[in-house]
Design a protein around this motif. Sequence first.
Motif, PDB file in Angstrom:
ATOM      1  N   LYS A   1       6.688   7.229  -0.378  1.00 18.73           N
ATOM      2  CA  LYS A   1       5.623   7.800  -0.277  1.00 18.73           C
ATOM      3  C   LYS A   1       5.554   9.298  -0.480  1.00 18.73           C
TER       4      LYS A   1
ATOM      5  N   ARG B   1       4.050  11.028  -3.910  1.00 17.85           N
ATOM      6  CA  ARG B   1       3.111  12.172  -4.039  1.00 17.85           C
ATOM      7  C   ARG B   1       3.703  13.480  -4.559  1.00 17.85           C
TER       8      ARG B   1
ATOM      9  N   SER C   1       4.713  -1.175  -0.568  1.00 28.23           N
ATOM     10  CA  SER C   1       4.473  -0.404  -1.794  1.00 28.23           C
ATOM     11  C   SER C   1       2.861  -0.367  -2.137  1.00 28.23           C
TER      12      SER C   1
ATOM     13  N   ILE D   1       1.585   2.347  -0.014  1.00 25.55           N
ATOM     14  CA  ILE D   1       1.391   3.627  -0.446  1.00 25.55           C
ATOM     15  C   ILE D   1       0.447   3.871  -1.646  1.00 25.55           C
TER      16      ILE D   1
ATOM     17  N   SER E   1      -2.679   4.426   0.227  1.00 20.37           N
ATOM     18  CA  SER E   1      -2.808   5.886   1.125  1.00 20.37           C
ATOM     19  C   SER E   1      -2.834   6.990   0.319  1.00 20.37           C
ATOM     20  N   LEU E   2      -2.334   6.800  -0.977  1.00 16.77           N
ATOM     21  CA  LEU E   2      -2.217   8.086  -2.031  1.00 16.77           C
ATOM     22  C   LEU E   2      -3.779   8.075  -2.621  1.00 16.77           C
TER      23      LEU E   2
END
Length: 171
Positions: free
Chosen positions: A82, A86, A112, A115, A118-119
């Motif tokens: 992550k 980012r 995955s 990730i 959340s991004l």
Amino acid sequence: MADLGGPLPSAGMKDKVRRDAQEAASDQAWLKMIVPDPDTPAVVAGTVTLWCHEPAPGTDEEPFSEIGWMVLPEFQGRGLAKRATRILLEQARDENRWGVVHAFPATGNGPSNGICRSLGFQLLGELDMPFADRVLRSNHWAIDPGTDLRVSSRTGASRCAVPPRPGGTSV
């Protein structure tokens, strides 16, 4: 790697590494090593890569930017993928490069997909994605790093054809 069908066969690996190195050297792709501890740079936990994905021959699809990551099992569960993803998306945003970025984790790959969620990626749906002579059932995620990348709690249209830029190789 299990979601990708396991390790790639050793046959053809030299050619793949040569192609990857050429793309990185010519800045056609960003291939970054995930180094968990800067004091031990020889220890690599995995990779995160951002590249221009060419459409299948004979289709009317346009090239698009794709990001993918892989972390070795002994380093999983630490947030390394992550954080590295980012960092690469922030670089894409800061350089106004790559446009909308797509990711295709297997539908059963909870970490995955987490990730992506959340991004700030948006889930566009499921599809069958060709990968290394196999077809994987994948979630199709997309993000515009310039507008959609979520602010980290710790830190405050496709453009694949771009001029080369200097840069490092680890995140």
